[in-house]
Structures are given as C-alpha cells and as structure tokens.
Design a protein around this motif. Structure first.
Motif, short mmCIF file in Angstrom:
data_model
loop_
_atom_site.label_atom_id
_atom_site.label_comp_id
_atom_site.label_asym_id
_atom_site.label_seq_id
_atom_site.Cartn_x
_atom_site.Cartn_y
_atom_site.Cartn_z
N ALA A 1 -3.80 -0.61 7.74
CA ALA A 1 -3.62 0.17 6.51
C ALA A 1 -2.88 1.48 6.80
CB ALA A 1 -4.98 0.46 5.88
N SER B 1 0.86 2.59 5.30
CA SER B 1 1.07 3.88 4.63
C SER B 1 2.20 4.65 5.28
CB SER B 1 -0.22 4.70 4.65
OG SER B 1 -0.03 5.97 4.10
N TYR C 1 -8.52 -5.50 0.82
CA TYR C 1 -7.25 -4.77 0.73
C TYR C 1 -7.45 -3.41 0.08
CZ TYR C 1 -4.90 -9.29 1.60
OH TYR C 1 -4.46 -10.48 2.14
N ARG D 1 -8.04 -3.67 10.98
CA ARG D 1 -7.61 -3.39 9.62
C ARG D 1 -7.39 -1.90 9.33
NH1 ARG D 1 -11.00 -7.94 6.10
NH2 ARG D 1 -9.67 -9.71 6.72
N PHE E 1 -2.15 -9.53 7.13
CA PHE E 1 -3.46 -8.89 7.03
C PHE E 1 -4.55 -9.87 7.44
CE2 PHE E 1 -7.29 -7.99 4.50
CZ PHE E 1 -7.52 -6.66 4.81
N PRO F 1 -6.66 4.56 4.45
CA PRO F 1 -5.91 4.13 5.64
C PRO F 1 -6.36 4.86 6.90
CG PRO F 1 -4.53 5.44 4.17
CD PRO F 1 -5.78 5.14 3.43
N HIS G 1 -9.36 -0.77 2.34
CA HIS G 1 -8.58 -0.31 3.50
C HIS G 1 -7.35 0.50 3.07
CE1 HIS G 1 -10.71 -1.98 6.92
NE2 HIS G 1 -10.96 -3.06 6.19
N LEU G 2 -6.65 0.07 2.04
CA LEU G 2 -5.45 0.80 1.63
C LEU G 2 -5.79 2.09 0.89
CD1 LEU G 2 -3.18 -2.19 0.58
CD2 LEU G 2 -2.83 -0.65 2.52
#
Length: 291
Positions: free
Chosen positions: A187, A191, A227, A183, A175, A234, A230-231
């Motif tokens: 993400a 996923s 993190y 990014r 990452f 996604p 972005h997660l």
C-alpha cells in the motif's frame, strides 16, 4: 505446430492448482518469496494465473467508466502529454498491451527475468491483436522492465521522468499474490508511485473476493475490506484475526499518503476464475486516488 523447445503447460483445476502453489511456496519463505515466483516462470509449465488474454474488466472500466478514469492523454501547460501506466507483476504483459491500445505509455514490471522475456515474445507475436481504441489519441507504447516493485532502480529504465510517478496503475493478481505481512509495504509503495493528481488512478481488480482467509495462498483471500484498510493506512500494520480476516478499527483516522476510493463496482465480465459456477462475476473493480 507445437514448439518442442517450450515446456508443455499444465492447466490444473482451481483446487488442485491452489494446492500445487502452496506446496511450491512452502519452499520459499520470507525473503525468498520473490524467488519462488521467478522459479515458476523459469520452469514455465505451471502458471495458473497466466490468462493469455487481457482483462475484460479492465477494458470495460476504461470504456464505460471513462468519466472517472479519464482519457490516456492530459493537457499540461498548453501541451498534450500521454499518461504513463504501470502494471506491476505484469506476467505475460497482456494488460500492458491493452493499455497501450487505449493510448497509454504502458510499463509492465516483473521480478522474474523469464516473465519479462515471455512478455516481450508475446508482444512481438501479438502486435496486431489490440487495435487502436481512439483514433484521435492513437496508440501509446509498451515497455517491459525487470525489477523489484519495492525498490527504485527500475524507474529510470521505465522512463517515468524526474518524479518517478505514474498516472495509472493497474493491480490484478498482484495484491493477492503478496503474503499478508507484505501488504503494508504494498500500500505504501502504491501511494508513492501514484501521481498526486486528481487525474491519476490506481485501478484494483479485487480477486479473490469470496475465498476464505483460512485457505491461505497464493492467491490470498482479498475481500474489498482488505484493499480499503491497507490503502487508507499505507505502510501501517493492519490487524488480522487468527483466521486471517481483517480486524477493522472504525475509529482509526486515515494515514498520511492515504488513497481515497472514488468508484467501486461489479464489472459485467471478468476472467473465468473470477466467476462462480453459474457464471456470475465475483470480482470487483475499485478506483483509488490521492486525497
């Protein structure tokens, strides 16, 4: 005895290594970014992210947080199956071998063909360095694959089966190696590759957490909020301010395919680069799953 056929490695202080990396990647913009990493592996003398040993934080997570992560095998329809693990941007493959020792069928993915070669050589030379962690589970397997994380053409070689999903993905210095503009795709791809199961986990070793975003990269500043944003969204663009810091929208709902953070903690140990001058651990471990 020194192997004169291999380039002599240059280990620079952190600040000097950062400047050297930035100077190198100034020549590899946009779509050429991946080529910049491949070129470093081809030259082989300047690999500042290459720790030559597996992550103590990952080992700690698999042992001390097994109640969250689970074991390396799972029962399906009355039969036991080994979980499949992925380490994207695996470099020399040290963390792949660690996961193998815990019983996973582990795949290391690398964009650079020379990195795959280095990983295969390291695995052959260090086959006995990682004893089996659980005699009931036994040792898994390892495989190193050359491919682009954002494409599908390597999945068949990785041997993940009909759905192309993994039970565990480990991200460290991957990452933070991505330009911030990449990014959202990172993400989204995480996923897609993580199995939609309560037993499947994305483990992120968050690094560097305290670096100023203005410093640039690689490695790019990677605080926990980066993190998380972005997660949770996604594939969606996440706003950054002029200094490169995340602009949080607390009212934005999670996006389709969002991952949920189920654990977040300071490991007791990590690589030296993740500690301050007093030896205090600055890295975090976060564990993510599909909702």
């Amino acid at each position: 005895m020194t192997d004169m056929s291999k380039p002599q490695r240059r280990d620079l202080p952190v600040a000097e290594a950062r400047v050297e990396l930035q100077r190198h990647f100034d020549k590899f913009k946009g779509n050429e970014y991946g080529t910049g990493w491949a070129k470093l592996w081809e030259q082989g003398d300047f690999l500042p992210w290459d720790r030559m040993a597996p992550s103590p934080a990952l080992a700690e997570t698999l042992i001390d947080h097994a109640i969250v992560v689970g074991r390396a095998v799972v029962d399906e329809d009355g039969q036991q199956r080994r979980k499949k693990a992925l380490v994207p941007g695996c470099g020399r493959g040290v963390d792949v071998l660690l996961l193998e020792s815990f019983g996973y069928d582990a795949v290391g993915l690398e964009y650079a063909a020379d990195a795959v070669k280095a990983a295969e050589e390291y695995a052959q030379d260090h086959a006995e360095d990682h004893p089996v962690r659980d005699a009931q589970i036994g040792k898994g397997s390892h495989k190193f694959v050359h491919g682009d994380f954002y494409k599908d053409d390597w999945l068949e070689e990785a041997g993940v089966g009909h759905d192309g999903k993994f039970d565990l993905i480990y991200d460290y210095t991957f990452f933070c190696a991505m330009q911030p503009s990449m990014r959202p795709a990172w993400a989204k791809r995480m996923s897609e590759l993580l199995r939609p199961s309560p037993l499947a986990n994305l483990i992120c070793l968050e690094f560097p957490t305290t670096k100023s975003a203005e410093t640039g990269g690689p490695p790019w500043a990677s605080p926990s909020i980066a993190y998380r944003e972005h997660l949770s969204h996604p594939g969606k663009e996440i706003k950054y301010d002029a200094e490169g810091n995340i602009k949080i929208n607390p009212l934005a709902p999670d996006s389709p395919g969002a991952l949920e953070r189920v654990a977040h903690f300071h490991p007791n140990d990590t690589h030296k680069v993740g500690k301050d001058e007093n030896g205090n651990v600055m890295d975090n471990i976060a564990i993510w799953r599909h909702h």
